[in-house]
Design a protein around this motif. Structure first.
Motif, PDB file in Angstrom:
ATOM      1  N   ILE A 185      65.193  96.533  97.924  1.00 55.93           N
ATOM      2  CA  ILE A 185      64.446  95.349  98.360  1.00 55.93           C
ATOM      3  C   ILE A 185      65.458  94.235  98.560  1.00 55.93           C
ATOM      4  O   ILE A 185      66.072  93.754  97.601  1.00 55.93           O
ATOM      5  CB  ILE A 185      63.393  94.952  97.312  1.00 55.93           C
ATOM      6  CG1 ILE A 185      62.434  96.117  97.047  1.00 55.93           C
ATOM      7  CG2 ILE A 185      62.616  93.723  97.763  1.00 55.93           C
ATOM      8  CD1 ILE A 185      61.570  95.920  95.816  1.00 55.93           C
ATOM      9  N   ASP A 186      65.636  93.793  99.802  1.00 60.00           N
ATOM     10  CA  ASP A 186      66.772  92.922 100.126  1.00 60.00           C
ATOM     11  C   ASP A 186      66.364  91.816 101.089  1.00 60.00           C
ATOM     12  O   ASP A 186      65.667  92.065 102.082  1.00 60.00           O
ATOM     13  CB  ASP A 186      67.885  93.771 100.759  1.00 60.00           C
ATOM     14  CG  ASP A 186      69.104  92.953 101.138  1.00 60.00           C
ATOM     15  OD1 ASP A 186      69.760  92.407 100.226  1.00 60.00           O
ATOM     16  OD2 ASP A 186      69.393  92.859 102.345  1.00 60.00           O
ATOM     17  N   HIS A 187      66.788  90.590 100.805  1.00 53.30           N
ATOM     18  CA  HIS A 187      66.524  89.441 101.673  1.00 53.30           C
ATOM     19  C   HIS A 187      65.032  89.295 101.982  1.00 53.30           C
ATOM     20  O   HIS A 187      64.624  89.083 103.123  1.00 53.30           O
ATOM     21  CB  HIS A 187      67.326  89.543 102.977  1.00 53.30           C
ATOM     22  CG  HIS A 187      68.737  89.064 102.837  1.00 53.30           C
ATOM     23  ND1 HIS A 187      69.803  89.919 102.671  1.00 53.30           N
ATOM     24  CD2 HIS A 187      69.262  87.809 102.820  1.00 53.30           C
ATOM     25  CE1 HIS A 187      70.925  89.220 102.563  1.00 53.30           C
ATOM     26  NE2 HIS A 187      70.627  87.941 102.636  1.00 53.30           N
ATOM     27  N   VAL A 188      64.229  89.403 100.934  1.00 52.61           N
ATOM     28  CA  VAL A 188      62.778  89.228 101.060  1.00 52.61           C
ATOM     29  C   VAL A 188      62.393  87.905 100.399  1.00 52.61           C
ATOM     30  O   VAL A 188      62.882  87.577  99.320  1.00 52.61           O
ATOM     31  CB  VAL A 188      62.023  90.396 100.398  1.00 52.61           C
ATOM     32  CG1 VAL A 188      60.517  90.131 100.375  1.00 52.61           C
ATOM     33  CG2 VAL A 188      62.320  91.705 101.131  1.00 52.61           C
ATOM     34  N   THR A 189      61.512  87.160 101.048  1.00 57.17           N
ATOM     35  CA  THR A 189      60.953  85.942 100.482  1.00 57.17           C
ATOM     36  C   THR A 189      59.527  86.207 100.042  1.00 57.17           C
ATOM     37  O   THR A 189      58.726  86.756 100.808  1.00 57.17           O
ATOM     38  CB  THR A 189      60.956  84.795 101.505  1.00 57.17           C
ATOM     39  OG1 THR A 189      62.301  84.466 101.847  1.00 57.17           O
ATOM     40  CG2 THR A 189      60.275  83.553 100.943  1.00 57.17           C
ATOM     41  N   THR A 190      59.207  85.854  98.804  1.00 63.02           N
ATOM     42  CA  THR A 190      57.831  85.966  98.321  1.00 63.02           C
ATOM     43  C   THR A 190      57.352  84.593  97.862  1.00 63.02           C
ATOM     44  O   THR A 190      58.080  83.863  97.191  1.00 63.02           O
ATOM     45  CB  THR A 190      57.724  86.972  97.167  1.00 63.02           C
ATOM     46  OG1 THR A 190      58.647  86.612  96.123  1.00 63.02           O
ATOM     47  CG2 THR A 190      58.048  88.387  97.643  1.00 63.02           C
ATOM     48  N   SER A 191      56.111  84.264  98.215  1.00 61.14           N
ATOM     49  CA  SER A 191      55.561  82.960  97.846  1.00 61.14           C
ATOM     50  C   SER A 191      54.038  83.034  97.790  1.00 61.14           C
ATOM     51  O   SER A 191      53.421  83.883  98.452  1.00 61.14           O
ATOM     52  CB  SER A 191      55.983  81.887  98.854  1.00 61.14           C
ATOM     53  OG  SER A 191      55.450  82.159 100.139  1.00 61.14           O
ATOM     54  N   LEU A 192      53.445  82.169  96.993  1.00 58.29           N
ATOM     55  CA  LEU A 192      51.984  82.068  96.875  1.00 58.29           C
ATOM     56  C   LEU A 192      51.366  83.426  96.549  1.00 58.29           C
ATOM     57  O   LEU A 192      50.502  83.935  97.264  1.00 58.29           O
ATOM     58  CB  LEU A 192      51.385  81.483  98.154  1.00 58.29           C
ATOM     59  CG  LEU A 192      51.801  80.041  98.481  1.00 58.29           C
ATOM     60  CD1 LEU A 192      51.263  79.622  99.841  1.00 58.29           C
ATOM     61  CD2 LEU A 192      51.315  79.085  97.388  1.00 58.29           C
ATOM     62  N   ILE A 193      51.826  84.002  95.445  1.00 59.08           N
ATOM     63  CA  ILE A 193      51.387  85.324  95.015  1.00 59.08           C
ATOM     64  C   ILE A 193      50.493  85.171  93.779  1.00 59.08           C
ATOM     65  O   ILE A 193      50.870  84.509  92.806  1.00 59.08           O
ATOM     66  CB  ILE A 193      52.590  86.224  94.678  1.00 59.08           C
ATOM     67  CG1 ILE A 193      53.594  86.250  95.851  1.00 59.08           C
ATOM     68  CG2 ILE A 193      52.123  87.627  94.316  1.00 59.08           C
ATOM     69  CD1 ILE A 193      53.042  86.783  97.149  1.00 59.08           C
ATOM     70  N   GLY A 194      49.320  85.810  93.798  1.00 52.65           N
ATOM     71  CA  GLY A 194      48.387  85.665  92.691  1.00 52.65           C
ATOM     72  C   GLY A 194      48.852  86.312  91.407  1.00 52.65           C
ATOM     73  O   GLY A 194      48.603  85.800  90.312  1.00 52.65           O
ATOM     74  N   ARG A 195      49.547  87.451  91.519  1.00 52.77           N
ATOM     75  CA  ARG A 195      50.007  88.140  90.315  1.00 52.77           C
ATOM     76  C   ARG A 195      51.531  88.250  90.367  1.00 52.77           C
ATOM     77  O   ARG A 195      52.208  87.229  90.393  1.00 52.77           O
ATOM     78  CB  ARG A 195      49.316  89.508  90.203  1.00 52.77           C
ATOM     79  CG  ARG A 195      49.581  90.263  88.899  1.00 52.77           C
ATOM     80  CD  ARG A 195      49.120  89.546  87.647  1.00 52.77           C
ATOM     81  NE  ARG A 195      49.207  90.442  86.481  1.00 52.77           N
ATOM     82  CZ  ARG A 195      48.952  90.079  85.240  1.00 52.77           C
ATOM     83  NH1 ARG A 195      48.591  88.850  84.980  1.00 52.77           N
ATOM     84  NH2 ARG A 195      49.059  90.939  84.241  1.00 52.77           N
TER      85      ARG A 195
END
Length: 374
Positions: A185-195
């Motif tokens: 898992i590389d250069h991934v942006t995660t935001s506004l995640i419920g869990r």
């Protein structure tokens, strides 16, 4: 004749451009042998149905995302009884009663009605031998995560996953792994995640590399009823081997990461910033090497430290026999200091490719280079 030569040259250029789309670089650390979809001809989904089909079929694929895929509303919404574990204020997360969580774990919580988008609660199934790659910053998946379960040889690179029922616990996980092997898992942006932003389930995931990601905990809802997401990274597998390198993890309040099960974690050159709570949570039976990380404005470096932990100081020579090099010291700014002297488990790295390490001073640049920035 000249016109035909020009057309041939244009055609060749177009073919070369298409064939150039794919994974950039190679994985470091435990998942260094991952190839994903390999040399498969790239495919370019244009609908959510096509994306789901390409990700879940049995073909080796290089899947290029060059647009946003919006899953919100595609599976309808549900309204049911949930709970308010931390109060009913506007900034407090409510909870879906998944698997009876409100009735058991939070039995004293106030019961409330919750409405949520169904698509976000279960991620898209990802099969083996897949590369999922975003072009520029256009590869966005909104309203649904990825679910890599019982699969192997998967690369997820340069995409953004966002808006998974962020006001609700159990609203959805951005990336789920369980019973899988060789995942990068590389250069991934995660935001506004419920869990959880990234969660490794209780079954073995063997070799995983998580690198150059932007874990953005900024939210309008949280268990602390503030703007800091609590649910960050959860590494709970059996015999998981995880390289966590060059990630920018910020504005969270916990589980950044939580390490449990019998996980072996190499946390190297990550930038932990503005954490209003704890960064690490380390349960018994786990083994953690933390080196070359920068902790900036972190209230609590670790909440619970029951497993084996080695946090090198200025003398990292204890790593030399097992890693083939000295370990790098961590850096601290407005964060206290951290210690862990159990180096007995470092022999568990033997036989695996070990990620390189740089001085902690090099990682502040991750603010601009981590996430879907390729």
């Amino acid at each position: 004749m000249k016109a035909s030569l020009v057309l041939a040259s244009v055609f060749t250029a177009l073919v070369n451009t298409v064939s150039a789309d794919g994974v950039e670089g190679t994985a470091e650390g435990f998942a260094s042998e991952v190839t994903g979809g390999g040399t498969a001809t790239p495919v370019y989904p244009t609908t959510t149905d096509e994306l789901v089909s390409y990700l879940g079929d049995s073909e080796a694929r290089v899947i290029i995302l060059q647009q946003e895929f919006d899953f919100t509303g595609t599976e309808g919404s549900l309204t049911e009884e949930g709970c308010a574990p931390w109060g009913t204020g506007d900034a407090c997360q409510l909870a879906i009663n998944q698997n009876g969580w409100c009735d058991n774990y939070q039995s004293s919580a106030t019961k409330v009605s919750v409405t949520y988008d169904a698509a976000a609660t279960i991620g898209i199934t990802v099969g083996s031998n897949k590369s999922i790659v975003g072009k520029g910053t256009s590869g966005v998946i909104r309203g649904k995560g990825l679910r890599i379960v019982g699969a192997e040889n998967v690369i997820v690179q340069n995409i953004e996953i966002t808006e998974l029922n962020p006001s609700l616990v159990w609203g959805g996980d951005a990336i789920t792994l369980d019973s899988s092997d060789l995942v990068w898992i590389d250069h991934v942006t995660t935001s506004l995640i419920g869990r959880q932003h990234i969660v490794l389930g209780t079954d073995a995931d063997n070799r995983v590399t998580i690198s150059n990601n932007k874990i953005d905990g900024t939210t309008s809802w949280s268990p602390n009823c503030d703007s800091y997401a609590y649910w960050g990274l959860y590494f709970g597998g059996s015999s998981d081997k995880i390289t966590l390198k060059n990630n920018y993890i910020f504005h969270t309040s916990g589980r950044s990461p939580k390490v449990t099960g019998t996980t072996l974690l190499h946390a190297v050159n990550n930038y932990f910033s503005d954490i209003n709570g704890h960064a690490f949570e380390i349960d018994s039976s786990t083994q953690v090497l933390a080196e070359g990380n920068l902790f900036e404005s972190v209230d609590t470096l670790v909440d619970g430290q029951e497993g084996a932990l080695f946090v090198p100081d200025s003398d990292g020579s204890a790593c030399s026999d097992s890693l083939g090099r000295s370990c790098e010291a961590n850096g601290y700014t407005s964060s206290g200091t951290w210690s862990g002297t159990d180096s007995s488990f470092l022999s568990g790295f033997s036989g695996y490719t070990i990620a390189s390490a740089e001085a902690y001073s090099s990682v502040s640049g991750l603010v601009s280079t981590a996430g879907n920035s390729l």
